[in-house]
Design an enzyme around this catalytic site. Sequence first.
Site, PDB file in Angstrom:
ATOM      1  N   PRO A  82      -2.653   6.144  -3.532  1.00  0.00           N
ATOM      2  CA  PRO A  82      -1.883   5.923  -2.313  1.00  0.00           C
ATOM      3  C   PRO A  82      -2.265   4.727  -1.598  1.00  0.00           C
ATOM      4  CG  PRO A  82      -2.360   8.155  -2.552  1.00  0.00           C
ATOM      5  CD  PRO A  82      -3.217   7.603  -3.702  1.00  0.00           C
ATOM      6  N   CYS A  83      -1.182   4.009  -0.906  1.00  0.00           N
ATOM      7  CA  CYS A  83      -1.731   2.743  -0.049  1.00  0.00           C
ATOM      8  C   CYS A  83      -1.698   2.979   1.419  1.00  0.00           C
ATOM      9  CB  CYS A  83      -0.499   1.749  -0.432  1.00  0.00           C
ATOM     10  SG  CYS A  83      -0.235   1.263  -2.265  1.00  0.00           S
ATOM     11  N   PRO A  84      -1.068   3.937   1.961  1.00  0.00           N
ATOM     12  CA  PRO A  84      -0.888   4.098   3.411  1.00  0.00           C
ATOM     13  C   PRO A  84      -2.316   3.948   3.972  1.00  0.00           C
ATOM     14  CG  PRO A  84       0.387   5.717   2.317  1.00  0.00           C
ATOM     15  CD  PRO A  84      -0.299   5.127   1.231  1.00  0.00           C
ATOM     16  N   PHE A  86      -4.577   2.147   3.989  1.00  0.00           N
ATOM     17  CA  PHE A  86      -5.197   0.690   3.768  1.00  0.00           C
ATOM     18  C   PHE A  86      -4.062  -0.456   4.416  1.00  0.00           C
ATOM     19  CE2 PHE A  86      -7.119   2.820   0.305  1.00  0.00           C
ATOM     20  CZ  PHE A  86      -8.391   2.930   0.784  1.00  0.00           C
TER      21      PHE A  86
END
Length: 420
Positions: A82-84, A86
């Site tokens: 998951p990206c959120p 960062f």
Amino acid sequence: MGAVGRTLRVLEICAGAGGQALGLERAGFGHERLIELDGNAAATLRYNRPHWNVTQGDVADPHVWNPGDYGEGIDLLAGGVPCPPFTTAGRQLGATDERDLFAWAVEQVSIIKPRALLLENVRGLSMRRFAGYRQHVLDRLRDFGYVAEWRLLQASDYGVPQLRPRFVLVAMSPQDFTRFHWPEPIGRPFTVGETLFPLMSANGWKGAEEWAEKANDIAPTIVGGSKKHGGADLGPTRAKRAWAEMGVDGLGVANHAPNPDDKFPVGPKLTCEMVARIQGWDDDEFQWTFTGKKTSTYRQIGNAFPPPVAKALGVAIAAALEGTAQSRKIGLDLKHDPIYAALREQGDFMTAAQIARKTGLALDGLEIDRRISLLKGDFEIIKDEHRTDPAYKLGSFKAFTGQEDHVRHEYFRENTSKIS
């Protein structure tokens, strides 16, 4: 089979709708298993590759799968976690974000013992805010006997008509890593107009040629968004402005290409098929079908790792593992955050003056305190203020690495339908 002489075995976590999986397949990798949380994305994987072993569920839930079942024979552990935690569009909570799985994924290396690791994420992870986090990852992989390196790659360097920077981590044994070379750029990608003209003119739209001439640049980053926030559109305000300059209405996604006599105040909206083309899927090497309704389909496409970039990385990793690439010298003592490294090595309190001497950095106490404040986002920092000069000691890493009592478990139970 692809670009290598035999099938290498890959285990893929957080597989999404298959952008990375397709690219790795085209590079010659065979999938042992794919784990994905979102049901629509898992359905897309199964639709396109019925023979793939696809598991739907929380990748960190031991009831979903057991990493220990893959303790031997996996050539590559790969994933787009998951990206959120960062992203600059979010709060950059890093290790304290309940969705963060990067540190957990790194810990699986000690269990699965793959020959190589490939993890990708957003550009935000490359910023100074996460220097300590990155250093921790490098140190953990070194503890496991691996050499690792981070690199910011631009999707547009690999034929994708889009400004899509991805921060990539690759790790291997020292011997294999001496033969790993980051993939070289292949040249200028097509513009949005060149890429989408066949689709934009499919229904005979009379303005297609004029539109294609105006859309003479590559696209801003496609943003898939999350289940929490509205329907499908082409990103934040700045991205929508860039789209408008190319004659694209970014406020939503169309159901079909323009009809012959259609007129638009700004320009037409893109269809999901057009967005997929911008992400690197095509009618030739990277054919793919997305299942589900329009908003879900758009999110699957927008959140994916572009297949051409994944293939380029896969080919480079395969060449290193098979010994077909030239050997090179590698650095074994990379320092993303020398202050974190100094505190970790010392294991006890250090004053600002001691930190400056240890690191060789010409920093005053205020600057060191500021940098330590960044570390506090991901690590417990103990400060001793009873001395003439305040002293600091590195405490525990805040990230989820597999703890049974971690807050992320309750968060997932309560928010599963909203997590993407």
